[in-house]
Design a protein around this motif. Structure first.
Motif, PDB file in Angstrom:
ATOM      1  N   TYR A 133       0.807  -1.228   0.000  1.00 18.80           N
ATOM      2  CA  TYR A 133       0.000   0.000   0.000  1.00 18.80           C
ATOM      3  C   TYR A 133       0.846   1.288   0.000  1.00 18.80           C
ATOM      4  O   TYR A 133       0.591   2.208  -0.790  1.00 18.80           O
ATOM      5  CB  TYR A 133      -0.904  -0.081   1.240  1.00 18.80           C
ATOM      6  CG  TYR A 133      -1.805   1.065   1.554  1.00 18.80           C
ATOM      7  CD1 TYR A 133      -3.190   0.929   1.466  1.00 18.80           C
ATOM      8  CD2 TYR A 133      -1.306   2.297   2.001  1.00 18.80           C
ATOM      9  CE1 TYR A 133      -4.032   1.977   1.792  1.00 18.80           C
ATOM     10  CE2 TYR A 133      -2.145   3.340   2.322  1.00 18.80           C
ATOM     11  CZ  TYR A 133      -3.506   3.167   2.218  1.00 18.80           C
ATOM     12  OH  TYR A 133      -4.346   4.201   2.532  1.00 18.80           O
ATOM     13  N   ASP A 140       1.302   7.798  -6.078  1.00 18.08           N
ATOM     14  CA  ASP A 140       0.300   8.872  -6.173  1.00 18.08           C
ATOM     15  C   ASP A 140       0.974  10.243  -6.129  1.00 18.08           C
ATOM     16  O   ASP A 140       0.624  11.151  -6.875  1.00 18.08           O
ATOM     17  CB  ASP A 140      -0.662   8.841  -4.968  1.00 18.08           C
ATOM     18  CG  ASP A 140      -1.473   7.569  -4.873  1.00 18.08           C
ATOM     19  OD1 ASP A 140      -1.621   6.884  -5.889  1.00 18.08           O
ATOM     20  OD2 ASP A 140      -1.963   7.277  -3.753  1.00 18.08           O
ATOM     21  N   ASP A 154      -1.175  10.516  11.147  1.00 17.55           N
ATOM     22  CA  ASP A 154      -1.068   9.063  10.956  1.00 17.55           C
ATOM     23  C   ASP A 154      -0.437   8.676   9.614  1.00 17.55           C
ATOM     24  O   ASP A 154      -0.038   7.527   9.438  1.00 17.55           O
ATOM     25  CB  ASP A 154      -2.451   8.397  11.103  1.00 17.55           C
ATOM     26  CG  ASP A 154      -3.434   8.863  10.049  1.00 17.55           C
ATOM     27  OD1 ASP A 154      -3.328  10.025   9.597  1.00 17.55           O
ATOM     28  OD2 ASP A 154      -4.312   8.074   9.667  1.00 17.55           O
TER      29      ASP A 154
HETATM   30  P1  TYM Z   1      -7.295   8.157   4.945  1.00 16.26           P
HETATM   31  O1  TYM Z   1      -8.295   7.955   3.865  1.00 16.26           O
HETATM   32  O2  TYM Z   1      -7.245   7.156   6.055  1.00 16.26           O
HETATM   33  O3  TYM Z   1      -7.486   9.572   5.606  1.00 16.26           O
HETATM   34  C1  TYM Z   1      -7.538  10.759   4.834  1.00 16.26           C
HETATM   35  C2  TYM Z   1      -6.821  11.879   5.563  1.00 16.26           C
HETATM   36  O4  TYM Z   1      -7.399  12.080   6.856  1.00 16.26           O
HETATM   37  C3  TYM Z   1      -6.388  12.085   7.842  1.00 16.26           C
HETATM   38  N1  TYM Z   1      -6.943  11.543   9.097  1.00 16.26           N
HETATM   39  C4  TYM Z   1      -6.902  12.179  10.274  1.00 16.26           C
HETATM   40  N2  TYM Z   1      -6.397  13.369  10.636  1.00 16.26           N
HETATM   41  C5  TYM Z   1      -6.537  13.742  11.938  1.00 16.26           C
HETATM   42  N3  TYM Z   1      -7.157  12.982  12.882  1.00 16.26           N
HETATM   43  C6  TYM Z   1      -7.677  11.768  12.561  1.00 16.26           C
HETATM   44  N4  TYM Z   1      -8.291  11.042  13.486  1.00 16.26           N
HETATM   45  C7  TYM Z   1      -7.569  11.323  11.205  1.00 16.26           C
HETATM   46  N5  TYM Z   1      -7.974  10.205  10.543  1.00 16.26           N
HETATM   47  C8  TYM Z   1      -7.573  10.357   9.263  1.00 16.26           C
HETATM   48  C9  TYM Z   1      -5.284  11.193   7.271  1.00 16.26           C
HETATM   49  O5  TYM Z   1      -4.040  11.478   7.857  1.00 16.26           O
HETATM   50  C10 TYM Z   1      -5.340  11.558   5.806  1.00 16.26           C
HETATM   51  O6  TYM Z   1      -4.558  12.709   5.546  1.00 16.26           O
HETATM   52  N6  TYM Z   1      -3.114   6.545   2.767  1.00 16.26           N
HETATM   53  C11 TYM Z   1      -4.024   7.660   2.895  1.00 16.26           C
HETATM   54  C12 TYM Z   1      -4.657   8.100   1.593  1.00 16.26           C
HETATM   55  C13 TYM Z   1      -3.667   8.381   0.519  1.00 16.26           C
HETATM   56  C14 TYM Z   1      -2.871   9.534   0.393  1.00 16.26           C
HETATM   57  C15 TYM Z   1      -2.122   9.347  -0.800  1.00 16.26           C
HETATM   58  C16 TYM Z   1      -2.735  10.688   1.178  1.00 16.26           C
HETATM   59  C17 TYM Z   1      -3.399   7.555  -0.539  1.00 16.26           C
HETATM   60  N7  TYM Z   1      -2.475   8.158  -1.327  1.00 16.26           N
HETATM   61  C18 TYM Z   1      -1.195  10.302  -1.218  1.00 16.26           C
HETATM   62  C19 TYM Z   1      -1.816  11.644   0.732  1.00 16.26           C
HETATM   63  C20 TYM Z   1      -1.069  11.454  -0.428  1.00 16.26           C
HETATM   64  C21 TYM Z   1      -5.151   7.272   3.824  1.00 16.26           C
HETATM   65  O7  TYM Z   1      -5.441   6.124   4.005  1.00 16.26           O
HETATM   66  O8  TYM Z   1      -5.858   8.334   4.317  1.00 16.26           O
END
Ligand code: TYM
Length: 336
Positions: A133, A140, A154
């Motif tokens: 992943y 990306d 995170d």
């Molecule tokens: P994802 O889909 O889990 O979450 C999207 C964004 O939300 C942020 N986030 C949070 N920030 C603060 N507090 C929280 N509790 C919280 N939960 C989630 C995450 O840090 C994220 O920025 N792998 C990534 C998606 C992705 C991505 C990328 C991001 C894929 N390719 C390229 C940036 C660049 C993900 O699973 O985010």
């Protein structure tokens, strides 16, 4: 006046279409995306390929992807100013993914905390996609040569890996990729669960009271905040050991713009009950326009389709240049 020909910096970020976004997604990431659109060339993606690392019902998944796309627009992403698209619509991500996978070590991927957590959570499906992943995430970002990546705390480890992959590739094949920088908000980078403030707020939390979804109605939001876990002290004060209150104060500050001192003085003679109600009301009022705009957008599927089709075409135009360059660098035979 001479035209400003200086190239804007490029921003890339993505979010998984795995259900309605949480207040954590909103505060940690999406609410920061909109204000960047004037100063930067922004590219925002619904990363549906990432979401496939967990088993999904195809019909529900398709609907969730469309909703996620509508939600980022409802949160202020302008599909003309920015490029807003669905990841699987642009083949460059998968193409670069493979090449970068060949420049990533097994040991590096084994150290990813999110992989360790997710494989514990889904022991019956520890698939190769879950393991690789972070390579797709690097693809990306690097396929647009993004300078900055707005994310919550995170995702920091994944971004560090993307940087390492880019540096390694550049050392081996010559300058190709920009080394991306994380753009993590100083405040709200890790919004916590309302039921266990030592854990981050997450869509997959089994306790429905732990998480605010940004389309929750006002009553639901207030009810969840009223039930939020705090401490036995009764003072609204930001301090060590008060994880629950610190989290609520952070959320309140993010949606009202008030700093911690102001919040402490506003609630100096009040108890937790009053404060929780105020946080619930402020969050619900803040999110109301998002709910309204989301409903309008979901009623206009033709417009959504126009936006994500245009977004994918614009994204491909940019990313394909980088993929072509990378193909040449690694020694693939040119056929055009
Ligand atoms: P994802 O889909 O889990 O979450 C999207 C964004 O939300 C942020 N986030 C949070 N920030 C603060 N507090 C929280 N509790 C919280 N939960 C989630 C995450 O840090 C994220 O920025 N792998 C990534 C998606 C992705 C991505 C990328 C991001 C894929 N390719 C390229 C940036 C660049 C993900 O699973 O985010």
């Amino acid at each position: 006046m001479p035209e400003n020909t200086e190239k804007k910096k490029v921003i890339f970020s993505g979010i998984q279409p795995t259900g309605v976004f949480t207040l954590g997604n909103y505060i940690g990431a999406i609410r920061n995306w909109g204000p960047l659109q004037d100063e930067y060339d922004c590219i925002y993606s619904i990363v549906d390929m990432h979401a496939l690392t967990v088993k999904r019902d195809p019909v529900k998944f398709r609907q969730q992807t469309l909703e996620a796309y509508a939600l980022i627009l409802a949160c202020g992403i302008d599909p003309v100013k920015s490029i807003a698209f669905i990841q699987s619509h642009n083949p460059s991500h998968a193409q670069l993914n493979w090449i970068l996978a060949c420049a990533t070590q097994f040991g590096e991927l084994s150290r990813m905390t999110q992989f360790k957590d997710k494989s514990k959570k889904h022991p019956d499906d520890v698939n190769a996609g879950l393991f690789t992943y972070p390579v797709l995430m690097a693809a990306d970002i690097l396929t647009y040569n993004a300078d900055l990546v707005p994310i919550g705390a995170d995702q920091k480890q994944h971004l560090e890996l993307a940087r390492n992959i880019a540096v390694r590739f550049n050392q081996r094949f010559g300058d190709t990729f920009v080394i991306p920088e994380p753009y993590i908000p100083s405040f709200g980078a890790s919004v916590k669960s309302l039921q266990d403030p030592t854990k981050k707020m997450s869509k997959s939390d089994e306790n429905p009271n732990a998480c605010i979804y940004i389309l929750d109605d006002k009553d639901t939001i207030i009810r969840k905040f009223k039930r939020a876990v705090t401490d036995s002290d009764a003072e609204v004060r930001y301090a060590d050991g008060k994880d629950g209150i610190n989290n609520l104060m952070t959320i309140y500050s993010c949606v009202t713009g008030k700093d911690m001192h102001e919040i402490e003085s506003d609630f100096s003679c009040k108890g937790y009950g009053d404060f929780k109600l105020a946080v619930g009301e402020a969050v619900a009022d803040h999110l109301e326009p998002v709910r309204t705009r989301f409903a309008e957008l979901m009623n206009d599927k033709a417009y959504l389709k126009e936006c994500y089709t245009d977004g994918a075409q614009r994204a491909f135009k940019l990313s394909n240049k980088i993929v072509t360059k990378v193909y040449r660098k690694v020694g693939f035979v040119d056929y055009r």
